[in-house]
Design an enzyme around this catalytic site. Sequence first.
Site, PDB file in Angstrom:
ATOM      1  N   GLY A 134      23.317 -14.135  11.275  1.00 13.74           N
ATOM      2  CA  GLY A 134      23.826 -15.172  10.384  1.00 13.74           C
ATOM      3  C   GLY A 134      25.257 -14.903   9.985  1.00 13.74           C
ATOM      4  N   ASP A 164      17.484 -12.520  21.839  1.00  8.50           N
ATOM      5  CA  ASP A 164      17.673 -12.661  20.398  1.00  8.50           C
ATOM      6  C   ASP A 164      16.359 -13.125  19.755  1.00  8.50           C
ATOM      7  OD1 ASP A 164      19.858 -14.776  18.352  1.00  8.50           O
ATOM      8  OD2 ASP A 164      19.149 -12.720  18.042  1.00  8.50           O
TER       9      ASP A 164
HETATM   10  O1  LIG Z   1      22.063 -14.654  13.716  1.00 10.75           O
HETATM   11  C1  LIG Z   1      22.350 -15.400  14.639  1.00 10.75           C
HETATM   12  C2  LIG Z   1      23.462 -16.443  14.565  1.00 10.75           C
HETATM   13  O2  LIG Z   1      23.855 -16.669  13.238  1.00 10.75           O
HETATM   14  P1  LIG Z   1      24.797 -17.927  12.868  1.00 10.75           P
HETATM   15  O3  LIG Z   1      23.901 -19.126  12.691  1.00 10.75           O
HETATM   16  O4  LIG Z   1      25.489 -17.549  11.590  1.00 10.75           O
HETATM   17  O5  LIG Z   1      25.756 -18.118  14.018  1.00 10.75           O
HETATM   18  N1  LIG Z   1      21.688 -15.322  15.804  1.00 10.75           N
HETATM   19  O6  LIG Z   1      20.661 -14.449  15.949  1.00 10.75           O
HETATM   20 NA    NA Z   2      19.452 -10.161  18.028  1.00  8.18          NA
HETATM   21 ZN   LIG Z   3      19.816 -14.131  14.029  1.00  9.85          ZN
END
Ligand SMILES: O=C(COP(=O)(O)O)NO
Ligand code: NA
Ligand SMILES: [Zn+2]
Length: 311
Positions: free
Chosen positions: A215, A88
């Site tokens: 997000g 990520d």
């Molecule tokens: O985008 C996210 C997680 O988003 P949250 O903070 O809303 O869980 N990870 O890459």
């Molecule tokens: Na990702």
């Molecule tokens: Zn993210």
Amino acid sequence: YVKNTKEILEKASKERYAIGAFNFNNMEFLQAILEAAEEEKAPVIVATSEGAIKYIGKGDIETGAKLAVEMVRTYAEKLSVPVALHLDHGRDFKVIMAAIKAGYSSVMIDASHLPFEENLRETKRIVEIAHAVGISVEAELGKLKGIEDNVVEKESVLVDPEEAKVFVKETEVDFLAPAIGTSHGAFKFKGEAQLDFERLKKVKEYTQIPLVLHGASMVPQDIVKLANEYGAELSGAKGVPEDMLKKAIELGINKINTDTDLRITFVAYLRKVLSEDKSQIDPRKIFKPVFEQVKEIVKERIRIFGSSGKA
Ligand SMILES: O=C(COP(=O)(O)O)NO
Ligand code: NA
Ligand SMILES: [Zn+2]
């Protein structure tokens, strides 16, 4: 264990559902996510940020990436559902290479903070390397930030569907995260929750590839309340409402990144267990009920995303 994430996302895109991409930093979160997917008979993506890799490897990137792959592979071979491991928000070339080398199913090159041409060049470079060894790539266009009231802010922050068309064609990226108004963490949206569905619709039409929502945590108010009752200070926490998540999935979102909802659940129940079982010192007895709740929230998300029974 899924060799490249693209294969499960392409199926989701064709059938218009979404697969959860749940972040983990340790064994207990990973166990909770995988148990939830198995019980929901759902394909699942587990993800580590660069920080998670450093945390798992105690600062050594190669060790962290290798341990993450081996932990996921070892658990996954016991499960009936497909499991993909994803890097990520990859930004550091060394970390992206370590993830590819260790055997991740996909990597995100997050160069969305750079001007369009530079983002395109960076992404193209990672795609060439990753595709050469059969790994899928995610990139991001636009910046993760709530939609501000004035239009100027909106233009500079949200994805430009015309740019997305060129970007995907030039880079051959496998899946794209278009910024449509979400932001990371527990305090999304200054005022009312608002996503730019018009842009999302255009990006899907112009690119025809699986799309990612970052997000995307919902920030359940009942769990926030519980955490605050046991001493947390999370007032004003706000997430993405269920109806908006469902609409985003209808319009072409196929990978939904969720981290904050698992963190809030972990904190609320850890505080509760510690305050109720004051003589408990066995970490297993403390963690078991806590991660049972983390598993439940992951199952709830998988059901909302529509990937239950899709394995
Ligand atoms: O985008 C996210 C997680 O988003 P949250 O903070 O809303 O869980 N990870 O890459
Ligand atoms: Na990702
Ligand atoms: Zn993210």
